[in-house]
Design an enzyme around this catalytic site. Structure first.
Site, PDB file in Angstrom:
ATOM      1  N   ASP A  62       0.842  -1.192   0.000  1.00  0.00           N
ATOM      2  CA  ASP A  62       0.000   0.000   0.000  1.00  0.00           C
ATOM      3  C   ASP A  62       0.878   1.244   0.000  1.00  0.00           C
ATOM      4  O   ASP A  62       1.830   1.341   0.783  1.00  0.00           O
ATOM      5  CB  ASP A  62      -0.876  -0.025   1.257  1.00  0.00           C
ATOM      6  CG  ASP A  62      -1.998   0.998   1.226  1.00  0.00           C
ATOM      7  OD1 ASP A  62      -1.848   2.032   0.550  1.00  0.00           O
ATOM      8  OD2 ASP A  62      -3.017   0.760   1.891  1.00  0.00           O
ATOM      9  N   ILE A  63       0.556   2.218  -0.847  1.00  0.00           N
ATOM     10  CA  ILE A  63       1.333   3.454  -0.868  1.00  0.00           C
ATOM     11  C   ILE A  63       1.185   4.240   0.434  1.00  0.00           C
ATOM     12  O   ILE A  63       2.006   5.115   0.727  1.00  0.00           O
ATOM     13  CB  ILE A  63       0.953   4.350  -2.060  1.00  0.00           C
ATOM     14  CG1 ILE A  63      -0.533   4.726  -2.042  1.00  0.00           C
ATOM     15  CG2 ILE A  63       1.342   3.688  -3.368  1.00  0.00           C
ATOM     16  CD1 ILE A  63      -0.911   5.750  -3.092  1.00  0.00           C
ATOM     17  N   SER A  88      -9.995   5.738  -9.214  1.00  0.00           N
ATOM     18  CA  SER A  88     -10.229   6.617 -10.368  1.00  0.00           C
ATOM     19  C   SER A  88     -11.628   6.565 -10.970  1.00  0.00           C
ATOM     20  O   SER A  88     -11.888   7.273 -11.944  1.00  0.00           O
ATOM     21  CB  SER A  88      -9.209   6.294 -11.468  1.00  0.00           C
ATOM     22  OG  SER A  88      -9.418   4.980 -11.960  1.00  0.00           O
ATOM     23  N   THR A 140      -5.142  14.059 -13.760  1.00  0.00           N
ATOM     24  CA  THR A 140      -6.252  13.953 -14.708  1.00  0.00           C
ATOM     25  C   THR A 140      -6.745  15.322 -15.136  1.00  0.00           C
ATOM     26  O   THR A 140      -6.585  16.311 -14.402  1.00  0.00           O
ATOM     27  CB  THR A 140      -7.413  13.164 -14.065  1.00  0.00           C
ATOM     28  OG1 THR A 140      -8.568  13.228 -14.905  1.00  0.00           O
ATOM     29  CG2 THR A 140      -7.791  13.757 -12.708  1.00  0.00           C
ATOM     30  N   ASP A 141      -7.384  15.383 -16.296  1.00  0.00           N
ATOM     31  CA  ASP A 141      -8.005  16.638 -16.732  1.00  0.00           C
ATOM     32  C   ASP A 141      -9.243  16.988 -15.909  1.00  0.00           C
ATOM     33  O   ASP A 141      -9.706  18.134 -15.919  1.00  0.00           O
ATOM     34  CB  ASP A 141      -8.366  16.579 -18.221  1.00  0.00           C
ATOM     35  CG  ASP A 141      -9.277  15.420 -18.603  1.00  0.00           C
ATOM     36  OD1 ASP A 141      -9.694  14.645 -17.720  1.00  0.00           O
ATOM     37  OD2 ASP A 141      -9.576  15.271 -19.806  1.00  0.00           O
ATOM     38  N   GLU A 142      -9.768  16.027 -15.153  1.00  0.00           N
ATOM     39  CA  GLU A 142     -10.998  16.281 -14.401  1.00  0.00           C
ATOM     40  C   GLU A 142     -10.802  17.298 -13.270  1.00  0.00           C
ATOM     41  O   GLU A 142     -11.775  17.853 -12.764  1.00  0.00           O
ATOM     42  CB  GLU A 142     -11.567  14.971 -13.862  1.00  0.00           C
ATOM     43  CG  GLU A 142     -12.007  14.029 -14.969  1.00  0.00           C
ATOM     44  CD  GLU A 142     -12.857  12.869 -14.469  1.00  0.00           C
ATOM     45  OE1 GLU A 142     -13.693  13.074 -13.577  1.00  0.00           O
ATOM     46  OE2 GLU A 142     -12.662  11.753 -14.997  1.00  0.00           O
ATOM     47  N   TYR A 166     -13.911  12.184  -6.682  1.00  0.00           N
ATOM     48  CA  TYR A 166     -12.702  11.702  -7.357  1.00  0.00           C
ATOM     49  C   TYR A 166     -11.817  12.859  -7.797  1.00  0.00           C
ATOM     50  O   TYR A 166     -10.630  12.936  -7.451  1.00  0.00           O
ATOM     51  CB  TYR A 166     -13.061  10.845  -8.568  1.00  0.00           C
ATOM     52  CG  TYR A 166     -11.924  10.695  -9.551  1.00  0.00           C
ATOM     53  CD1 TYR A 166     -10.718  10.126  -9.154  1.00  0.00           C
ATOM     54  CD2 TYR A 166     -12.029  11.165 -10.868  1.00  0.00           C
ATOM     55  CE1 TYR A 166      -9.652  10.013 -10.043  1.00  0.00           C
ATOM     56  CE2 TYR A 166     -10.977  11.055 -11.753  1.00  0.00           C
ATOM     57  CZ  TYR A 166      -9.788  10.484 -11.339  1.00  0.00           C
ATOM     58  OH  TYR A 166      -8.734  10.385 -12.207  1.00  0.00           O
ATOM     59  N   SER A 169     -10.241  14.799  -4.974  1.00  0.00           N
ATOM     60  CA  SER A 169      -9.115  14.108  -4.328  1.00  0.00           C
ATOM     61  C   SER A 169      -7.863  14.188  -5.191  1.00  0.00           C
ATOM     62  O   SER A 169      -6.747  14.319  -4.674  1.00  0.00           O
ATOM     63  CB  SER A 169      -9.483  12.651  -4.025  1.00  0.00           C
ATOM     64  OG  SER A 169      -9.646  11.891  -5.206  1.00  0.00           O
ATOM     65  N   LYS A 170      -8.016  14.121  -6.506  1.00  0.00           N
ATOM     66  CA  LYS A 170      -6.856  14.263  -7.390  1.00  0.00           C
ATOM     67  C   LYS A 170      -6.323  15.689  -7.369  1.00  0.00           C
ATOM     68  O   LYS A 170      -5.104  15.916  -7.398  1.00  0.00           O
ATOM     69  CB  LYS A 170      -7.222  13.852  -8.818  1.00  0.00           C
ATOM     70  CG  LYS A 170      -7.428  12.363  -9.008  1.00  0.00           C
ATOM     71  CD  LYS A 170      -6.167  11.552  -8.729  1.00  0.00           C
ATOM     72  CE  LYS A 170      -5.097  11.749  -9.775  1.00  0.00           C
ATOM     73  NZ  LYS A 170      -3.906  10.878  -9.511  1.00  0.00           N
ATOM     74  N   LYS A 205     -15.176   0.585 -17.187  1.00  0.00           N
ATOM     75  CA  LYS A 205     -15.038   1.853 -17.901  1.00  0.00           C
ATOM     76  C   LYS A 205     -15.726   1.785 -19.264  1.00  0.00           C
ATOM     77  O   LYS A 205     -15.971   0.709 -19.815  1.00  0.00           O
ATOM     78  CB  LYS A 205     -13.568   2.210 -18.052  1.00  0.00           C
ATOM     79  CG  LYS A 205     -12.825   2.399 -16.716  1.00  0.00           C
ATOM     80  CD  LYS A 205     -13.420   3.526 -15.882  1.00  0.00           C
ATOM     81  CE  LYS A 205     -12.669   3.761 -14.597  1.00  0.00           C
ATOM     82  NZ  LYS A 205     -11.515   4.633 -14.720  1.00  0.00           N
ATOM     83  N   TYR A 223     -25.367   7.430 -20.302  1.00  0.00           N
ATOM     84  CA  TYR A 223     -25.887   8.413 -19.351  1.00  0.00           C
ATOM     85  C   TYR A 223     -26.567   9.587 -20.067  1.00  0.00           C
ATOM     86  O   TYR A 223     -26.021  10.139 -21.038  1.00  0.00           O
ATOM     87  CB  TYR A 223     -24.766   8.985 -18.489  1.00  0.00           C
ATOM     88  CG  TYR A 223     -24.297   8.101 -17.362  1.00  0.00           C
ATOM     89  CD1 TYR A 223     -25.195   7.577 -16.447  1.00  0.00           C
ATOM     90  CD2 TYR A 223     -22.946   7.815 -17.199  1.00  0.00           C
ATOM     91  CE1 TYR A 223     -24.753   6.782 -15.401  1.00  0.00           C
ATOM     92  CE2 TYR A 223     -22.497   7.021 -16.152  1.00  0.00           C
ATOM     93  CZ  TYR A 223     -23.418   6.511 -15.258  1.00  0.00           C
ATOM     94  OH  TYR A 223     -22.986   5.733 -14.212  1.00  0.00           O
ATOM     95  N   ARG A 311     -25.682  10.566 -14.169  1.00  0.00           N
ATOM     96  CA  ARG A 311     -25.125  10.506 -12.831  1.00  0.00           C
ATOM     97  C   ARG A 311     -25.034  11.918 -12.236  1.00  0.00           C
ATOM     98  O   ARG A 311     -24.988  12.916 -12.969  1.00  0.00           O
ATOM     99  CB  ARG A 311     -23.758   9.832 -12.831  1.00  0.00           C
ATOM    100  CG  ARG A 311     -22.632  10.641 -13.405  1.00  0.00           C
ATOM    101  CD  ARG A 311     -21.344   9.832 -13.369  1.00  0.00           C
ATOM    102  NE  ARG A 311     -20.233  10.551 -13.985  1.00  0.00           N
ATOM    103  CZ  ARG A 311     -19.217   9.959 -14.574  1.00  0.00           C
ATOM    104  NH1 ARG A 311     -19.170   8.639 -14.650  1.00  0.00           N
ATOM    105  NH2 ARG A 311     -18.238  10.675 -15.093  1.00  0.00           N
TER     106      ARG A 311
END
Length: 367
Positions: A62-63, A88, A140-142, A166, A169-170, A205, A223, A311
């Protein structure tokens, strides 16, 4: 060429495993230690063709275990970290955000602490210079939020505006990496990528879900109106971009890695349906191997498309402007979407043992 000793976190996941394959093929003199907790999305089978390499060491761990990371950095004389490990899946972050906070924020902090101690603090305490190193953080781009249909694409200067647990958190992990550079001098780079696709993509995914659902003649869930737009990047092009950042990127900088390849979700689904129809028409052996795929067998995979309730907080559009990465590092995607998606469909049709095992595990875990 000097030898790199690299810690790849999350190296048994989709993007991490593809990076390991790419790196060992293109940098055979280097050594890689993969650290992966093998949660639901981590799969040692993703590394099956390279797991016996003398240049690869696999460690299940675990990291968040800072002591373990410190030990690995010292024992293997690691000088580079490429940090993929992350929760992710946006849907999972909505229903269960705790794991995302733990892995994406606390886990990244744990890695930064270990890297700072081993590469910077301990050498200084001995009167030595910090160990030459690089901590590369994969994001990520998100983190940039959402775009309208007419907004310009995200650049590295776009303000962060995450809209899901998500992406939040990133974003937090990105800020921690930046802080460790500015406060402690840790030599970091960060890349923010668009949606990846390709081999070893976990079946929940969009693209692998559509492929596998067609093969079981199950509904293809879309969606809302299906007009959400994403920039799609073939996973090997992502690995190539990270290699350029490691070799040429400026310390402390962020680099966007994109595919220049915007597609609406419904159009992606229709493209995959068409490729599946063509595959079954051209290859008679698929009918016996995937006898449940009735719609594809009759050339009507698109009849399985089913619109479902959108969603919560679904971002409308992501788009990456990779001008900085192109100009500074010479980055350009090699795969077009046409070539990449064909390779992806062919890979899933040829590697059903891999994804069927994952689907069985998912069923067992849910029961």
């Amino acid at each position: 060429m000097s030898i790199r000793n690299i810690l790849v976190t999350g190296g048994a996941g989709f993007i991490g495993a593809n990076f390991v394959h790419y790196w060992l093929e293109n940098n055979p003199q280097d050594n890689i230690v993969v650290l992966d907790a093998l949660t639901y999305a981590g799969n040692k089978a993703n590394l099956h063709t390279v797991i016996e390499s003398t240049h690869l060491t696999f460690v299940k761990g675990d990291i968040c275990d800072t002591a373990l990371v410190e030990t690995l950095l010292k024992e293997h004389k690691l000088d580079t970290i490429v940090h993929f490990a992350a929760e992710s899946h946006v849907d999972r972050s909505i229903t269960g955000p705790d794991a995302f906070i733990e892995t994406n924020i606390i886990g990244t902090y744990s890695l930064l602490k270990a890297a700072k101690k081993v590469w910077v603090d301990e050498p200084k305490a001995e009167g030595k210079s910090p160990i030459s190193h690089r901590f590369h953080h994969v994001s990520t781009d998100e983190v940039y939020g959402t775009l309208s249909a007419t907004d310009p694409a995200f650049t590295e200067e776009t303000a962060y505006a995450p809209n899901s647990p998500y992406s939040a958190s990133k974003a937090a992990s990105d800020h921690l990496v930046r802080a460790y550079y500015h406060t402690y001098g840790l030599e970091v780079t960060t890349s923010n990528c668009s949606n990846n696709y390709g081999p070893y993509h976990f079946p929940e995914k969009l693209i692998p879900l559509i492929i596998t659902n067609i093969l079981f003649n199950k509904p293809l869930p879309v969606y809302g109106d299906g007009q959400q737009i994403r920039d799609w990047l073939y996973v090997t092009d992502h690995a190539r971009g990270i290699e350029l950042v490691l070799n040429k990127g400026r310390i402390g900088e962020n680099y966007n890695i994109g595919g220049s390849n915007e597609w609406a979700n419904i159009d992606i689904v229709n493209v995959v349906c068409q490729l599946m129809n063509e595959a079954f028409a051209e290859n008679p052996t698929l009918a016996s191997r995937f006898s449940q795929a009735k719609a594809a067998l009759s050339g009507e995979a698109e009849s399985l498309i089913t619109y479902v309730t959108d969603r919560a907080g679904h971002d409308r559009r992501y788009a990456i402007d990779a001008t900085k990465t192109n100009n500074e590092l010479g980055y350009q995607p090699v795969e077009t979407f046409d070539t990449g998606i064909k390779k992806t469909v062919e890979w899933y049709l040829s590697n059903d043992d891999w994804w069927k095992e994952l689907l069985v595990k998912e069923v067992n875990n849910d029961s």
